[in-house]
Scaffold this motif. Sequence first.
Motif, short mmCIF file in Angstrom:
data_model
loop_
_atom_site.label_atom_id
_atom_site.label_comp_id
_atom_site.label_asym_id
_atom_site.label_seq_id
_atom_site.Cartn_x
_atom_site.Cartn_y
_atom_site.Cartn_z
N PRO A 1 -0.54 4.39 0.68
CA PRO A 1 -1.56 3.38 0.36
C PRO A 1 -1.19 1.99 0.88
O PRO A 1 -2.07 1.23 1.30
CB PRO A 1 -1.62 3.41 -1.17
CG PRO A 1 -1.18 4.79 -1.53
CD PRO A 1 -0.13 5.14 -0.52
N ASP B 1 -3.65 -0.07 3.37
CA ASP B 1 -4.21 -1.33 2.91
C ASP B 1 -3.73 -2.52 3.74
O ASP B 1 -4.46 -3.49 3.93
CB ASP B 1 -3.84 -1.53 1.43
CG ASP B 1 -4.63 -2.67 0.80
OD1 ASP B 1 -5.85 -2.72 0.98
OD2 ASP B 1 -4.01 -3.50 0.12
N ASP C 1 -8.54 -3.01 7.19
CA ASP C 1 -9.21 -2.79 5.91
C ASP C 1 -9.29 -1.29 5.64
O ASP C 1 -9.48 -0.50 6.57
CB ASP C 1 -10.62 -3.37 5.92
CG ASP C 1 -10.62 -4.89 5.99
OD1 ASP C 1 -9.85 -5.51 5.23
OD2 ASP C 1 -11.37 -5.45 6.81
N ASN D 1 -10.67 1.64 2.47
CA ASN D 1 -11.13 2.02 1.14
C ASN D 1 -10.17 3.07 0.59
O ASN D 1 -9.98 4.12 1.21
CB ASN D 1 -12.54 2.62 1.22
CG ASN D 1 -13.57 1.60 1.67
OD1 ASN D 1 -13.90 0.66 0.95
ND2 ASN D 1 -14.09 1.77 2.88
N LEU D 2 -9.52 2.78 -0.51
CA LEU D 2 -8.60 3.72 -1.15
C LEU D 2 -9.33 4.35 -2.33
O LEU D 2 -9.64 3.67 -3.31
CB LEU D 2 -7.33 3.01 -1.60
CG LEU D 2 -6.52 2.37 -0.46
CD1 LEU D 2 -5.33 1.61 -1.03
CD2 LEU D 2 -6.05 3.42 0.53
N SER E 1 -7.63 7.45 2.16
CA SER E 1 -7.89 6.21 2.88
C SER E 1 -9.03 6.47 3.85
O SER E 1 -8.97 7.41 4.66
CB SER E 1 -6.64 5.77 3.66
OG SER E 1 -6.96 4.73 4.56
N ARG F 1 -11.50 4.23 6.54
CA ARG F 1 -11.76 2.94 7.17
C ARG F 1 -13.24 2.58 7.06
O ARG F 1 -14.12 3.45 7.16
CB ARG F 1 -11.35 2.98 8.64
CG ARG F 1 -9.85 3.22 8.87
CD ARG F 1 -9.01 2.08 8.36
NE ARG F 1 -7.58 2.28 8.63
CZ ARG F 1 -6.62 1.47 8.19
NH1 ARG F 1 -6.93 0.42 7.43
NH2 ARG F 1 -5.36 1.71 8.47
#
Length: 337
Positions: A230, A234, A238, A240-241, A270, A272
């Motif tokens: 993670p 991150d 950018d 989105n987790l 993850s 993008r």
Amino acid sequence: MSDIAIEFRGVVKRYGSATAVAGIDLSIAKGELVTFLGPSGCGKTTSLRLIAGLELPSEGQVFIAGRDVSRAPASERNVGMVFQSYALFPHMSVLENVAYGPAIRGTRRSEAHARALEILDQVGLAGLQDRLPAELSGGQQQRVAVARAIVQQPDVILFDEPLSNVDAKLRRKVREEIRALQRRFGLTAVYVTHDQEEALAVSDRIVVMDRGTIAQVGTPADLYERPETPFIADFIGDANLIEGEVLKGQFSAPGIHLDIGGQSGKATLSIRPERILLSRGGSDHVLSATYLGSRMEYVIAAQAGEILVSRSIAEPRFQVGESVSLVISSKDAFRVA
């Protein structure tokens, strides 16, 4: 003859009770440009200084061109360095700045000047040798600093945040020039930056550091498209987790179901922002829409939480409050935990 230009073997650097570098192992090949990247205090600049000889390891060994230089002073390492401030002598001409290194090492003045003129021509500064640094643009000063490092034919050239003093609009051009020079001369280069985009643009490989350790090493594409943790997902761009659970190879989170394979149990994916498509209608809705010139960024209120989506400006646009659906492909989702 070994193809390894730089090697860290179990290198530790402590300052009193604080550990700046916590036992790293790394090999850098000849002709490779490797960037140390990470947040402030991660150990990237200390690692650079350990190569330069400005710091000595508390434990472990540093090798340059096959020679153990762990205890060698900076003057015995044949390393060139380009500093943040360029560190050009303001009272000396461009020619004198570039010829300075060979001259203080005993090269005859005429020979040092001839070598400096040749390098200046190769870096695109022919005809500017009589100017003072203050009479040059930021990009030209950068090239003088690179020429001054190259002229000594170092085994390794080090770049310490080289674009920090360059105007934002010039950064793209200057980083392209640095990369072109590195390739033209076949230089082994180590580059330190905190700027992710800069690292992605110039590097053969990137070493991402976190709290004195190496979090992941890979090509720019590896790190961006296949992050292993993670933190990497991150930190590099950018991401989105999304937390959920895997059962029989199927990842499930509220409103998201993807076939990703792998071991069953809790998982974090993850994804993008630019890999997510939007379609009109659905149970999600647009919280914000930001115009960024070449793209639109949307924050979507989804069942799994707030999701960042980046789409080309050429695509149909969505309005705040509009109902949408997220379209995510399994091939664009990577398990990072």
